[in-house]
Scaffold this active site. Structure first.
Site: not given
Length: 208
Positions: A185, A187, A79
């Protein structure tokens, strides 16, 4: 062993949890000596570019990232962490980046339709403009990942390894040798994101 750089910007807990979920040994640190011992590095980041760049510089992590990049350590920016890899950003001013990926960070408002919401938030598909990078070895074109951003990379066609469509094609991921970046992202991107993180964890270490 993988190091997540802590320079005061970024959601470190969810990233570490995702790496733990795939069985990757990792640690969060702002200690240069400890980070140098890691095989791979992740540079996270959320918020404004100028503030993050200042914290990265003041913490000494900016020079450390460039040092580790120079010896071939795999580095993944996520990001805002990806944006910091670029030459400069035009987010509320002009700010220098790390200069590890050629290009600039510009507002998506310059290219998307006026009725599209900013930030670009939510799930969107990845498309690969050329040969699939090893970072994406376990996923397919069209797989969905999670974005939260108002700025994107431009003038970086040679490094672009994935794009996403949000009223216009936006840079979704970049790579230049051992330096990689994801605007999305991983994650927060479910199984697809975990597969991307796992692929990064298989990438080679520093040059001989």
């Amino acid at each position: 062993m993988l190091a997540i750089i802590d320079y005061g910007v970024g959601n470190l807990f969810s990233l570490k949890s995702s790496l733990d979920a795939i069985g990757e040994s990792c640690f969060v640190s702002r200690d240069a000596a400890e980070i140098r011992r890691a095989d791979r590095i992740i540079l996270p980041g959320v918020g404004a570019f100028g503030d993050a760049a200042k914290k990265l510089e003041e913490s000494g992590m900016a020079e450390l990232v460039k040092e580790l990049a120079g010896i071939g350590k795999p580095i993944l920016g996520i990001c805002l962490g990806m944006q910091l890899l670029f030459d400069r950003s035009y987010e509320d001013g002009v700010y220098a980046g790390l200069g590890l990926i050629h290009g600039e960070i510009r507002p998506i408002a310059d290219v998307i339709p006026k009725d599209y919401k900013i930030p670009h938030i939510g799930w969107n598909q990845l498309q690969f403009p050329g040969e699939k990078n090893p970072l994406f070895q376990s996923i397919q074109s069209g797989d969905f990942v999670y974005f939260v951003h108002s700025y994107y990379g431009v003038d970086c066609a040679e490094s672009t390894i994935a794009v996403t469509e949000y009223g216009a094609p936006l840079t979704a991921a970049v790579a230049q040798g051992n330096i990689l970046g994801c605007q999305f992202h991983p994650e927060k991107s479910g199984k697809t994101g975990l597969a991307i993180l796992k692929a990064f964890c298989k990438m080679g270490g520093e040059r001989a």
